[in-house]
Motif scaffolding. Structure first.
Motif, short mmCIF file in Angstrom:
data_model
loop_
_atom_site.label_atom_id
_atom_site.label_comp_id
_atom_site.label_asym_id
_atom_site.label_seq_id
_atom_site.Cartn_x
_atom_site.Cartn_y
_atom_site.Cartn_z
N LYS A 75 4.98 5.41 2.51
CA LYS A 75 4.52 4.55 1.41
C LYS A 75 5.28 4.90 0.13
CE LYS A 75 0.18 3.98 0.54
NZ LYS A 75 -1.29 4.07 0.48
N GLY A 104 -3.21 2.27 7.85
CA GLY A 104 -3.28 1.97 6.43
C GLY A 104 -1.95 2.05 5.71
N ASP A 108 -0.60 -1.13 3.75
CA ASP A 108 -0.34 -1.07 2.31
C ASP A 108 1.10 -1.42 1.97
OD1 ASP A 108 -2.91 -0.35 1.77
OD2 ASP A 108 -2.48 1.67 1.09
N GLN A 125 -2.78 -9.12 8.56
CA GLN A 125 -3.04 -7.71 8.82
C GLN A 125 -3.48 -7.52 10.28
OE1 GLN A 125 -2.45 -5.11 7.03
NE2 GLN A 125 -2.61 -5.58 4.85
N ALA A 136 -8.81 -0.37 5.03
CA ALA A 136 -7.55 -0.67 4.36
C ALA A 136 -7.08 -2.11 4.55
CB ALA A 136 -6.47 0.30 4.84
N LYS A 141 -6.01 -4.85 -1.17
CA LYS A 141 -5.31 -3.81 -1.91
C LYS A 141 -4.03 -3.42 -1.16
CE LYS A 141 -8.78 -1.40 -4.68
NZ LYS A 141 -9.39 -0.09 -4.97
N THR A 142 -2.90 -3.50 -1.85
CA THR A 142 -1.62 -3.10 -1.28
C THR A 142 -0.94 -2.18 -2.27
OG1 THR A 142 -0.29 -4.88 -2.27
CG2 THR A 142 -1.47 -5.39 -0.22
N ASN A 151 -1.08 5.47 -4.54
CA ASN A 151 -1.38 4.04 -4.71
C ASN A 151 -1.26 3.56 -6.15
OD1 ASN A 151 -1.96 3.90 -1.94
ND2 ASN A 151 -4.14 4.31 -2.27
N GLY A 154 1.20 -1.17 -7.01
CA GLY A 154 0.70 -2.08 -6.00
C GLY A 154 0.20 -3.39 -6.58
#
Length: 360
Positions: A75, A104, A108, A125, A136, A141-142, A151, A154
């Motif tokens: 991420k 997740g 994300d 998703q 998640a 929420k990304t 995070n 985003g």
């Protein structure tokens, strides 16, 4: 069987169906059959990329797979740009959907890519971990991480649908499954006493993944809690903040220990114990601390939180994106099944909660 997330024009359903059912679910959306991006990680790809690609291709889709390394380190801005480069080089338009197949991290990362590529691509998703299925993948929420914290870069970006295939949990490592139970327990504590009691009654078969029917029922109930909260507050201007129960401490633990030392579920489990202590301190007659703590402690935590410096954890909490000004915001319980945001926790009280959370 589906849970509806009611967000007006951005409403969608969370289905609990096999991945082989995805083409028929897509037929009920306005997505154009054609090119699609399938984003996954190496571990998930080994199990599901080929059969899912075959299923989609048989339904007329042209699939371009992007396989990334597993783990929280993915991420990142570097991997986000890798995804951008592959997508733009292959050739996409604004109707090209992004299918996020994984836990997740992939949800994300791929979700944020979908939100930003060409100012927004359709997102689907396909969560394969318990944590992603119950939390998640639902709510939009990304994000990617930044060295300052988790995070922090985003967007809120809702999927067109979520397909949480129950059978993908069969190949999930046990520690990832039990880590995902942290979010299930959280949903029970903040929003559903019936789920809390169901978990108490089915503790062994659910936590040991021995009863598929009980696990399926647990997941559906947990997703319903998340869907209800998100439907009432899409962008976390009020009620949605209660979903952060255990996360103020949890995110700080992950950052101080180094991402990957504690899984997200383990860190949240420790954070929930701290939140439970603070909640019982303020509402001793309304919080069944021993019962709740027994449920939280059913989540194995392999790393030792007591090895971390409280001062470092506290400093990390002070940098949390959910704070307002210089005030650290905690989510506490005022009764079982109901949570609220509190900004009146002193450093001394937080230290006492940390000591409780670090005690077996």
């Amino acid at each position: 069987m589906a849970v509806h997330v009611a967000l007006g024009e951005r409403s969608y359903d969370v289905y609990f169906r096999s991945l082989t059912a995805l083409p028929s679910l897509l037929d009920d959306t306005d997505l154009r059959v054609g090119r699609c991006l399938l984003v996954t990680d190496e571990n998930v790809a080994a199990h599901y990329r080929t059969p899912l690609t075959t299923t989609l291709e048989n339904a007329g889709w042209t699939v371009h797979s992007i396989v990334l390394p597993p783990g929280e380190a993915t991420k990142s801005a570097d991997h986000l740009h890798t995804l951008y480069d592959e997508a733009l080089t292959w050739g996409i338009d604004r109707q090209t959907p992004v299918f996020a197949l994984g836990g997740g991290v992939i949800g994300d990362l791929a979700g944020f890519a979908a939100a930003t590529l060409l100012r927004g691509l359709p997102l689907v998703q396909l969560p394969t971990s318990l944590l992603a299925q119950v939390d998640a993948s639902v709510g939009g929420k990304t994000a990617i991480n930044h060295e300052t914290g988790k995070n922090l870069i985003g967007a809120f970006y809702q999927p067109r649908l979520v397909c949480a295939a129950p059978t993908t949990l069969d190949t999930l490592p046990m520690d990832e499954y039990t880590g995902g139970m942290a979010e299930v327990v959280k949903h029970a504590l903040i929003g559903d006493t019936a789920l809390f009691e169901y978990l108490e009654d089915h503790l062994t078969p659910v936590f040991a993944r021995k009863d598929r029917s009980a696990v399926a029922s647990t997941i559906e109930q947990a997703v319903q809690v998340k869907a209800d909260v998100v439907s009432a507050d899409e962008r976390e201007t009020g009620r949605r903040a209660v979903l952060n129960f255990g996360h103020t401490f949890g995110h700080a633990i992950e950052k101080v220990a180094g991402y990957g030392t504690f899984s997200h579920g383990e860190a949240v489990a420790v954070g929930m114990r701290a939140g439970l202590y603070l909640s019982h301190q303020r509402h001793p007659d309304a919080i069944p601390r021993d019962r709740a703590d027994h449920l939280i402690q059913a989540i194995p935590v392999e790393a030792d939180p007591s090895a971390l410096s409280f001062d470092a954890v506290y400093d990390a909490m002070a940098a949390d994106k959910k704070n307002e000004g210089d005030t650290i915001r905690f989510v506490l319980l005022d009764r079982l099944g109901h949570a609220y945001v509190c900004d009146g926790v002193s450093e001394s009280d937080a230290r006492q909660a940390w000591r409780f959370a670090c005690t077996a």
